[in-house]
Design an enzyme around this catalytic site. Structure first.
Site, PDB file in Angstrom:
ATOM      1  N   GLU A  73      -3.460   4.179  -4.372  1.00 16.43           N
ATOM      2  CA  GLU A  73      -4.739   4.105  -5.092  1.00 16.43           C
ATOM      3  C   GLU A  73      -5.896   4.502  -4.170  1.00 16.43           C
ATOM      4  OE1 GLU A  73      -7.878   0.807  -5.395  1.00 16.43           O
ATOM      5  OE2 GLU A  73      -5.963   0.029  -6.143  1.00 16.43           O
ATOM      6  N   GLU A 107      -6.267   6.298   6.281  1.00 13.39           N
ATOM      7  CA  GLU A 107      -6.582   5.289   5.254  1.00 13.39           C
ATOM      8  C   GLU A 107      -6.058   3.913   5.631  1.00 13.39           C
ATOM      9  OE1 GLU A 107      -8.753   4.353   1.979  1.00 13.39           O
ATOM     10  OE2 GLU A 107      -8.507   6.378   2.827  1.00 13.39           O
TER      11      GLU A 107
END
Length: 552
Positions: free
Chosen positions: A129, A209
């Site tokens: 996500e 990330e």
């Protein structure tokens, strides 16, 4: 429907403190609609049917009368909801609404979350996500955020996403539709298409990330966060849900490679498990135009010949002895008590199913009325208490007693809750109590119907996501109000009282106590006190601390 969901929330819904999204009490699948909108073939789509809106629902100040109904009649779909299917298998939902005007909610819902993760993927659904906003086939490093901000959507406030056990949802809120050609809506749909099948998953992306996700993982390790997670593990213990929390594990988050994330994406983001939801003001454009726009934007996602992957088997093993969790939270202002009795999640496919749920709602409200009288009477055993229900995850729901205890009065409050239920089991409710609750519910229903044009786009869109993910029905408010009104007149006191059987202390019962401060030896005293209560066997039962609970 939304009116009934609001009733659930305001009357009998027991808020969870588990730190995770909560589905409202069991609203499962409804049948497909039964009509077809013109122009679907031109958009390259097929449509699951929906009955046309009636003149009565559109204009009458009162909900229209219903024809005679039987318990086996299937619940209908809201006439405002237009459902379709793209050639690649993606489902679409469109509803016109006007609050706020000239704005739309645009959502991509994926019917998979952390539950389907493999052992080496715990946390990958959530990481994926995050990666969606970093880079896709069309957009380079965070360029997608700049594009969204360029037409008025600020990242965070209006651009949002979440991952739960059972779904991953990407949400663009308040997309402007005041441009003549709906160009910003088109760009929003193109963005969702990138999420659906074009997320870039390189080794560099994952490495960059990772620290952001780790920071989120750490942020959840507050006192209240740990308490919520530990209790949910106790509640779901023995099932796969108890082993697949959406935030994942530190080990996987900090070590997983891009191929592990890619394996999840390729396997589980199947078009049959993806839906696009558009709710809002279409600025005079026909629904068929928006259907064609969705079809064009999402055509970049290829269809698949193979069906979606088989999902893991999920079972909820029964346990005879209550699981007791006692926590000390220095941030807590009061002592809270929750008693959850688990059972399989019920379905609402038919009028008979709906009658059962209305009956349970009446039961919870009558019992809560008794708790209110106890809390406001002389020598109250607790500050407040409520009976209700919730559905923490798919497949299971709970009937729940909750209370705020007096200072150092945890055991007295717990004893009072349990004995009040046992007293009601033995002595019956009264017609007066039921009449009070019926009157309150009728007043709330009429208020909802009178304000039926004030429903926010966001609320309506969230309801449609629940339909896609959990098969919860979306009813027209006129039908909902009239059916509920009729059932309130028909449901008997005997039916309401029979619901008390759901509170069982000898099967699938979990207890949570959260205290502002922890006193040495408290758990042993609590356990001793619980064994003395008749619902737990008059001293013969075994009260075990839940795994990982803060007990003393």
């Amino acid at each position: 429907g939304r009116a009934f969901l609001r009733l659930i929330k305001s009357l009998c819904f027991v808020p969870r403190t588990d730190g995770l999204p909560v589905a409202y009490p069991g609203w499962p699948k409804v049948v497909p609609c039964v009509s077809r909108s013109a122009g679907m073939a031109d958009a390259g789509m097929t449509e699951a049917a929906a009955p046309a809106a009636t003149e009565a629902e559109a204009t009458s100040p009162h909900s229209p009368a219903l024809p005679p109904l039987s318990a086996d009649d299937v619940m209908p779909r809201s006439p405002k909801l237009i459902e379709g299917k793209l050639p690649n298998g993606i489902t679409t939902y469109i509803t016109q609404n006007y609050k706020p005007p000239l704005r739309c909610e645009v959502i991509l819902a994926v019917r998979v979350g952390s539950l389907v993760e493999d052992e080496d993927q715990q946390g990958v659904a959530h990481l994926l996500e995050h990666l969606a906003f970093r880079a896709t086939e069309k957009y380079e490093q965070f360029e997608i955020i700049k594009v969204l901000e360029s037409f008025g959507l600020s990242f965070g406030a209006c651009t949002n996403a979440y991952t739960s056990f059972d779904e991953t949802v990407y949400k663009l809120s308040n997309v402007p539709t005041d441009d003549a050609d709906l160009g910003l809506l088109r760009k929003s749909l193109e963005t969702l298409a990138q999420f659906a099948g074009k997320i870039r998953i390189s080794e560099e992306d994952v490495v960059l990330e990772r620290p952001i996700v780790v920071e989120e993982w750490r942020a959840r390790k507050t006192s209240s966060g740990r308490i919520g997670e530990d209790y949910l593990r106790s509640l779901l213990g023995g099932s796969r849900y108890g082993e697949r929390f959406p935030i994942g594990t530190y080990e996987v988050i900090t070590t997983c490679r891009s191929d592990v994330v890619r394996r999840f994406y390729d396997r589980w983001y199947h078009p049959e498990d993806i839906a696009v939801v558009v709710v809002g003001d279409l600025n005079g454009h026909a629904v068929q135009e928006v259907q064609a726009m969705i079809a064009e934007a999402l055509s970049v996602v290829p269809g698949r010949a193979a069906p979606p992957a088989t999902r893991p088997d999920v079972r909820f093993p029964s346990h005879a002895q209550p699981r007791v969790s006692v926590f000390s939270d220095p941030e807590a202002a009061d002592t809270g008590i929750v008693i959850d009795c688990k059972r399989p999640r019920g379905r609402i496919d038919t009028v008979g199913d709906y009658r059962r749920h209305i009956t349970e709602l009446l039961f919870h409200e009558v019992l809560s009325l008794r708790f209110f009288e106890m809390a406001t009477g002389p020598s109250p055993p607790f500050l407040d208490a409520k009976s209700g229900s919730s559905s923490p995850v798919n497949g299971v729901e709970t009937v729940t007693l909750s209370a705020t205890a007096q200072e150092h009065g945890e055991l007295a409050s717990l004893r009072a809750l349990l004995l009040a239920v046992e007293s009601a089991r033995a002595t019956w409710f009264t017609e007066r109590e039921l009449d009070v609750v019926r009157a309150n519910m009728r007043a709330d229903l009429e208020s909802e119907y009178a304000e039926r044009d004030q429903e926010e786009n966001e609320d309506m869109a969230d309801e449609i996501v629940e339909l896609f993910v959990r098969d919860e029905p979306v009813l027209g408010i006129a039908y909902e109000v009239e059916l509920t009104r009729r059932l309130l007149d028909e449901i008997t006191l005997d039916e309401v009282h029979a619901c008390i059987r759901a509170y069982r202390w000898d099967e699938n019962c979990c207890i949570k106590i959260v205290r502002p401060q922890h006193r040495a030896g408290w758990f042993s005293r609590l356990a001793s006190g619980l064994r003395a209560l008749s619902p737990f066997g008059g001293g013969g039962g075994h009260i075990a601390p839940a795994p990982a609970a803060a007990t003393g």
